[in-house]
Write an enzyme that holds these catalytic residues in place. Structure first.
Site, mmCIF file in Angstrom:
data_model
loop_
_atom_site.group_PDB
_atom_site.id
_atom_site.type_symbol
_atom_site.label_atom_id
_atom_site.label_comp_id
_atom_site.label_asym_id
_atom_site.label_seq_id
_atom_site.Cartn_x
_atom_site.Cartn_y
_atom_site.Cartn_z
ATOM 1 N N SER A 1 -2.691 51.080 -18.262
ATOM 2 C CA SER A 1 -1.253 51.160 -18.485
ATOM 3 C C SER A 1 -0.939 51.575 -19.925
ATOM 4 O O SER A 1 -1.303 52.672 -20.339
ATOM 5 C CB SER A 1 -0.594 49.827 -18.118
ATOM 6 O OG SER A 1 0.805 49.964 -18.033
ATOM 7 N N ASP B 1 2.345 52.605 -6.939
ATOM 8 C CA ASP B 1 2.719 52.132 -8.277
ATOM 9 C C ASP B 1 4.222 52.296 -8.509
ATOM 10 O O ASP B 1 4.754 53.403 -8.469
ATOM 11 C CB ASP B 1 1.932 52.912 -9.336
ATOM 12 C CG ASP B 1 1.932 52.236 -10.700
ATOM 13 O OD1 ASP B 1 2.934 51.597 -11.041
ATOM 14 O OD2 ASP B 1 0.920 52.366 -11.411
ATOM 15 N N HIS C 1 0.703 48.943 -9.383
ATOM 16 C CA HIS C 1 0.270 49.127 -10.760
ATOM 17 C C HIS C 1 -1.024 48.362 -11.031
ATOM 18 O O HIS C 1 -1.916 48.846 -11.715
ATOM 19 C CB HIS C 1 1.387 48.651 -11.700
ATOM 20 C CG HIS C 1 1.235 49.115 -13.101
ATOM 21 N ND1 HIS C 1 1.114 50.447 -13.452
ATOM 22 C CD2 HIS C 1 1.203 48.421 -14.273
ATOM 23 C CE1 HIS C 1 1.007 50.561 -14.767
ATOM 24 N NE2 HIS C 1 1.053 49.351 -15.279
#
Length: 266
Positions: free
Chosen positions: A95, A219, A247
């Site tokens: 991320s 996601d 995610h």
């Protein structure tokens, strides 16, 4: 084994270093916003059994690292790598950690990195622009920043609700929220500011090492189209979709993720 590495005066970065007796591959994990190195628990308790040295750090402002009022995250990674004398590592960024890893590869010319793993990376652009209609709305991120300063526990709970696609026990949710609570409020907000404002599109073509892009098809934070842009921009990269993941693919499809990561490491 955990210890601290000084990266500049009065700023120390916490590092968890799990080193088997016999290892010839090293993975350096860079966590995402707004958690810390413990998000990789289900990798750190498996990969060392297979002979991989696993190093996971807390970015400044997060977890056990110092919480200064300023930031230089890619440079901190360089200091950790040089202090530990690491060579030919696999840099694995999740991320926000994926965006930081891309910035590291350009700012430090991929120093000591043999392979790059981008995991649900918040890149190349996290928020929508006039010429990039993908990602979160800037207003959404601004609301997260505002709530960080007014009710951070509630912000973390709401964010956690869209993080995973699989069923989660209440105990797991509580554990995951706790990772975010351990960060400083200011670092949490500044991480959002960086995510909102950064544009890494021009950095992608400068990455010169084998790169695997791991991304969940479901996601809701970094939509799958971002992975497709990274795949198109990074030469000879490989895109590995996770059909049933959001995610948090490192947990949504835990066994597949560990298997694919190990295969990439070699």
């Amino acid at each position: 084994m955990g210890y601290y590495i000084p990266v500049e005066p009065n700023v120390n970065i916490y590092v968890e270093d799990i080193k088997p007796y016999h290892s010839n591959k090293t993975i350096l994990f860079i966590h995402g916003w707004p958690v810390n190195h413990n998000m990789f628990e289900y990798q750190l308790n498996q990969l060392p059994k297979m002979g991989y040295r696993c190093i996971a750090l807390d970015l400044r402002g997060y977890g056990k690292s110092d919480h200064p009022w300023y930031d230089r995250l890619a440079d901190d990674i360089r200091m950790v790598i040089d202090t530990l004398g690491l060579e030919n590592i696999i840099l694995a960024g999740f991320s926000m950690g994926g965006a930081i890893s891309i910035r590291y590869m350009v700012r430090h010319a991929g120093h000591k990195v043999a392979k790059l793993a981008l995991i649900s990376a918040a890149a190349p652009v996290f928020t929508k622009r006039a010429d990039f209609p993908y990602g979160l709305e800037r207003d959404e991120v601004n609301k997260l920043i505002k709530t960080t300063y007014t009710d951070r526990p509630k912000m973390l709970a709401n964010f956690g609700d869209i993080f995973f696609e699989r069923y989660l026990t209440e105990e797991f949710k509580e554990w995951f929220r706790g990772l975010g609570i351990n960060a400083s409020g200011h670092a949490t907000a500044m991480g959002l500011v960086s995510l909102r404002d950064e544009d890494l599109r021009n950095d992608l073509t400068k990455i010169q090492v084998p790169t695997n892009i791991f991304h969940g098809k479901q996601d809701k934070i970094c939509p799958f189209v971002l992975a497709e842009f990274m795949h198109a921009g990074i030469r000879d990269s490989k895109l590995i979709p996770f059909t049933f993941s959001g995610h948090g693919l490192f947990y949504d499809e835990l066994e597949k993720f560990n298997k694919e990561l190990i295969q990439f490491i070699g």
